[in-house]
Design an enzyme around this catalytic site. Structure first.
Site, short mmCIF file in Angstrom:
data_model
loop_
_atom_site.label_atom_id
_atom_site.label_comp_id
_atom_site.label_asym_id
_atom_site.label_seq_id
_atom_site.Cartn_x
_atom_site.Cartn_y
_atom_site.Cartn_z
N ASP A 183 58.44 -60.92 -38.16
CA ASP A 183 59.95 -61.41 -38.69
C ASP A 183 60.91 -60.31 -38.97
O ASP A 183 61.52 -60.36 -40.02
CB ASP A 183 59.58 -62.52 -39.60
CG ASP A 183 58.69 -63.48 -39.44
OD1 ASP A 183 58.52 -63.94 -38.17
OD2 ASP A 183 58.21 -63.77 -40.48
N GLU B 288 64.13 -71.51 -34.86
CA GLU B 288 63.96 -71.11 -36.17
C GLU B 288 64.58 -69.76 -36.28
O GLU B 288 65.40 -69.17 -35.21
CB GLU B 288 62.58 -71.05 -36.60
CG GLU B 288 61.77 -70.45 -35.55
CD GLU B 288 60.28 -70.50 -35.97
OE1 GLU B 288 59.86 -70.78 -37.20
OE2 GLU B 288 59.21 -70.53 -35.08
#
EC number: 3.2.1.37
Length: 535
Positions: free
Chosen positions: A13, A192
């Site tokens: 991420d 997301e």
């Protein structure tokens, strides 16, 4: 050239931020403490870990957080003389709910102390903060819809209910104004990981889609207004390997845009490097970087394909620093070597000490190796598909309920451990605990039954992982030969895909030291050294 991944091992991420000539990447740490890894570079080629900012009990307490919960998807930015770090602390994985709490911390410098967190909201995970050129700030996160059959290991599109946008008031430290759902995602679904940036009057939104497995992607959209409507990129996905099963970098998605001082464009993303034959990623989700170009106010990868490249042109001519093949760690300083972390607890003095015995890492036996609350396990990331780790242990157990040793660890139901413990007939023994991902029962196995009796004194422990195979070794002195112990074990289960599959867990493999004492008497174990070697 930039060689991907730029951050090998568990570093998912990636949020990238530039200040002047300095680049910083923040990555998720999940249940590992301290929270968030921040790496620094001045050339996009060579990266150094410089900070884990969530380091105090007032900032972060993850005791009780299930595996693969904790710190998800940080977003790092700089504005108004401050670095801003936005992140989620997820308290639940399985079932319909996530209980995902979003926070902001700030600091004038990366290396300095960071503020206590300011609570923002809990409507979903993967938050980010966008600083507009008019001085306003905007908070984004995905919205989680619990009214579906989505659960850990089997995500469903309806649970990922679009990207929310709301204004953040830095003076009152609170959200204000209407909440708007600005982006429902592409047909790939599971939207997301939102990030906003602005260029030439356009607001650009990049998101992660397709789940964090082999269908992962970076999706791009743009709008003249921050709250939309957003039009999709001509190719929909900026980065993905979902249609390229032979690409080296798989599971590509979830990243952020950055420009060099000269205006060159790059985009980070996470990726995985699976091993044959089962396509399991023992190194977890790693960080990579792609060079981009602009055409017709849309961003594209510079090499002409959405499939990420291993070798990428760097912004300037610089050689990668040579990494050591072997690292020998000593424990003669009052702090852990920077490569190491522990699990969940903000009270490390209860699980280890570097001062109680000079030159040793003393682990204080607490709960079991599978505990979600307080376990003494100190470990570093696996960064190579093949490596060897060694340690020297002094430990005198008095019951089989006390144990210490060396472990190849992912989570409570995916680990192998070479263990010194006690046996009623044999006395002190070295044995093996193995939990090969047989979710949901997570039943531990004992491949050599009672173990091998040990003489008095220190014990040298070692493990070699060669891709999918793990072999443990032991010896009684520096001069003795290493003796293999137990069968070859399946190292590949210590991976994202081990156990219940690619969406069941999201961290990575570690090599480390542990101790437990489930009698409650807090038996200590002294580790005199630790080494990690690429083989």
């Amino acid at each position: 050239m930039i060689r991907n991944p730029i951050l090998p091992g568990f570093n998912p991420d990636p949020s990238i931020c530039r200040l002047g000539d300095d680049y910083y990447i923040a990555t998720s740490t999940f249940e590992w403490y301290p929270g968030v890894q921040i790496h620094h570079s001045r050339d996009l080629v060579n990266w150094t870990l410089v900070r884990r900012p969530l380091e105090r009990k007032s900032q972060l307490d993850m005791r009780g957080n299930p595996d693969s919960c904790g710190i998800w998807a940080p977003c790092l930015s700089h504005a108004d003389g401050l670095f801003w770090l936005v992140y989620t602390d997820v308290k639940r994985l399985d079932g319909n709910f996530k209980d995902a709490h979003n926070y902001i911390v700030t600091s004038p410098t990366i290396e300095g102390d960071w503020s206590d967190p300011v609570y923002v909201n809990s409507s979903g995970f993967d938050p980010s903060l966008f600083h507009d050129d008019d001085g306003r700030k905007w908070f984004l996160n995905m919205q989680w819809n619990h009214r579906t059959e989505s659960y850990g290991g089997a995500p469903k599109h309806p649970a990922f209910d679009g990207i929310l946008l709301q204004e953040w008031d830095a003076q009152t430290q609170s959200l204000k104004g209407p909440i708007k759902n600005i982006f429902a995602g592409s047909p790939l679904g599971l939207v997301e990981g939102p990030h906003l940036f602005k260029r030439n009057g356009w607001y650009y939104l990049t998101t992660a889609e397709g789940g964090t497995g082999y269908d992962h992607a970076v999706t791009m959209a743009r709008s003249r207004q921050i709250d939309g409507p957003y039009e999709m990129h001509p190719d929909v996905h900026l980065i993905t390997s979902k249609d390229a099963p032979d690409a080296v970098l798989q599971r590509a998605g979830h990243g952020q845009y950055v420009e060099t001082p000269d205006g060159e464009a790059y985009h980070t993303h996470l990726c995985g490097r699976p091993m044959a034959p089962k396509r399991r990623c023992t190194l977890g989700r790693e960080t990579a970087l792609q060079k981009c170009v602009w055409r017709d106010d849309w961003l594209y990868l510079a090499h002409g394909s959405a499939v990420p490249a291993v070798h990428v042109p760097a912004p300037k001519d610089v050689e990668p620093l040579k990494q050591p093949v072997r690292i020998d760690y000593s424990f003669d300083q009052p702090e852990l070597p920077k490569d190491f972390q522990w699990l969940r607890t903000p009270e490390p003095a209860r699980i280890f000490s570097l001062t109680e015995r000079s030159g040793a890492l003393r682990l204080i036996g607490r709960e079991s190796i599978g505990s979600w609350f307080e376990q003494a396990l100190v470990a570093r990331r696996q960064e190579h598909h093949s490596f060897r780790a060694e340690t020297v242990l002094e430990f005198e157990p008095e019951t089989y309920q006390q144990a210490a040793g060396l472990t190849h660890y992912y989570n409570r139901h995916k680990f192998h451990a070479l263990v010194v413990t006690w046996h009623e007939k044999l006395g002190r023994v070295v044995t093996i605990f193995s939990c090969p991902g047989d979710f949901p029962h997570a039943r531990m196995q004992f491949p050599i039954e009672s173990g091998v009796a040990l003489p008095e004194g220190p014990v040298h422990l070692a493990m070699e992982i060669r891709e999918n195979d793990l072999q443990f070794f032991y010896r009684f002195s520096q001069e003795a030969d290493w003796t293999p112990i137990g069968p070859l074990l399946d190292a590949g289960v210590v991976s994202d895909e081990g156990g219940r599959g690619e969406h069941g867990s999201f961290t990575g493999a570690f090599a480390g030291m542990f101790a437990f004492d489930v009698t409650g008497r807090a038996k200590t174990a002294d580790f005199l050294s630790f080494s990690y070697e690429c083989i």
